[in-house]
Enzyme design. Structure first.
Site: not given
Length: 253
Positions: A144, A159, A163
Site C-alpha cells: 500500500s 497498517y 504494508k
C-alpha cells in the site's frame, strides 16, 4: 480477451469480498485461462466466489486463515492434488483499522500485523515449494502507499508498518527465489474503492481523496487488478523485487 494464463494454476488469498481486489483478481485470472484457487475466512463468501469462478473454468475454494500456517499448507496440498501444482500466488488477504497510534491496543496491533504481514509470509512460505516443483512462477503481494508515506487516510501506524514490511519482504525473497525461477513483486495502491474502510469511505470522502491525485479520482478495483495480472504474467518477465505504484500520481518518490 487475452489468454496469458492457460495451463497455469493460481492461488489468491482474501478473495471473498464481493467488491474486493482478491475476488476481482481471481475472476480476471480465470477469464484468461488459469485454474484458480481462492481462500477467505467467511464460508459463505468462499462458496459464492467459487461458484462464480467455476462458471468460467476449473476452480476451487478453501476456508482458511492466512495466519494459520497449517491451514494454508492444507490449501496448497489440496490444490496440488487437484491441479498438479502452483504457478502463481497473489497475496491479497488484509485488513486495516483507523486507530491513532496511542490508542492501538496490543491485540489490535497483533491482528493487523498478523493478517497483513505474517499472513503474507506464511502463505508464501508454504506455497513456494509447490512452485519450485513446477520449475518456477510468480508471486504478487498487496502492499500500500500507506507503507511508503506513513498512512494518512484510513490506515494507521500498524497498517503502515505491515504494508512497509511487505515491500521489504518482497525484495528479500526476490533475492533468494528469483535465481530459482520465481519472480517476486508487489503492488502499492493508494485508496481503492472497496469495502476495506467500511462506512468511512463515503461518496464525499471519495471525491475529497480524488482531489489529492493527479487523475482526479481514487482507484477502482480494475486499476489494481490489471497491474497484478501484468506482474503475474510473462509480460513482466524481467521484473522482480519491484513495488509497482498505483496511486494516480498522489505519491511520487
Amino acid at each position: 480477451m487475452q489468454d496469458r494464463f492457460t495451463n497455469k494454476v493460481a492461488l489468491v488469498t482474501g478473495a471473498g469480498s464481493q467488491r474486493g481486489i482478491g475476488r476481482a483478481t481471481a475472476l480476471a485470472l480465470a477469464k484468461e485461462g488459469a485454474s484458480v484457487v481462492i481462500t477467505d475466512v467467511v464460508p459463505e463468501s468462499v462458496q459464492k466466489v467459487t461458484e462464480e469462478l467455476q462458471k468460467i473454468g476449473p476452480a476451487m475454494g478453501e476456508v482458511a486463515d492466512v495466519r494459520d500456517k497449517e491451514a494454508m499448507r492444507r490449501v496448497v496440498r489440496s490444490l496440488t492434488d487437484r491441479f498438479g501444482g502452483l504457478d502463481i500466488l497473489v497475496n491479497v488477504a488484509g485488513l486495516t483499522r483507523p486507530t491513532t497510534f496511542l490508542d492501538i491496543s496490543e491485540d489490535e496491533y497483533d491482528l493487523v500485523l498478523d493478517v497483513n504481514l505474517k499472513g503474507t509470509f506464511l502463505t508464501t512460505q508454504v506455497a513456494v515449494p509447490a512452485m519450485l516443483q513446477r520449475g518456477g512462477g510468480a508471486i504478487v503481494s498487496l502492499s500500500s502507499v500507506s507503507g511508503q508515506r506513513g498512512g494518512g487516510v484510513f490506515g494507521s501506524s500498524h497498517y503502515s508498518a505491515a504494508k512497509a514490511g511487505i515491500m521489504g519482504f518482497t525484495k528479500a525473497i526476490a533475492r533468494e527465489l528469483t535465481p530459482r525461477g520465481i519472480r517476486v513483486n508487489c503492488v502499492a495502491p493508494s485508496m481503492v474503492d472497496t469495502d476495506i474502510a467500511g462506512d468511512l469511505l463515503t461518496e464525499q470522502r471519495k471525491a475529497e481523496l480524488g482531489q489529492g491525485t493527479l487523475m482526479g479520482r481514487i482507484a477502482n478495483v480494475d486499476d489494481v487488478v490489471k497491474c497484478i495480472l501484468f506482474l503475474a504474467s510473462d509480460e513482466s518477465s524481467y521484473l522482480t523485487g519491484v513495488t509497482l505504484d498505483i496511486n494516480g500520481g498522489m505519491h511520487m518518490h
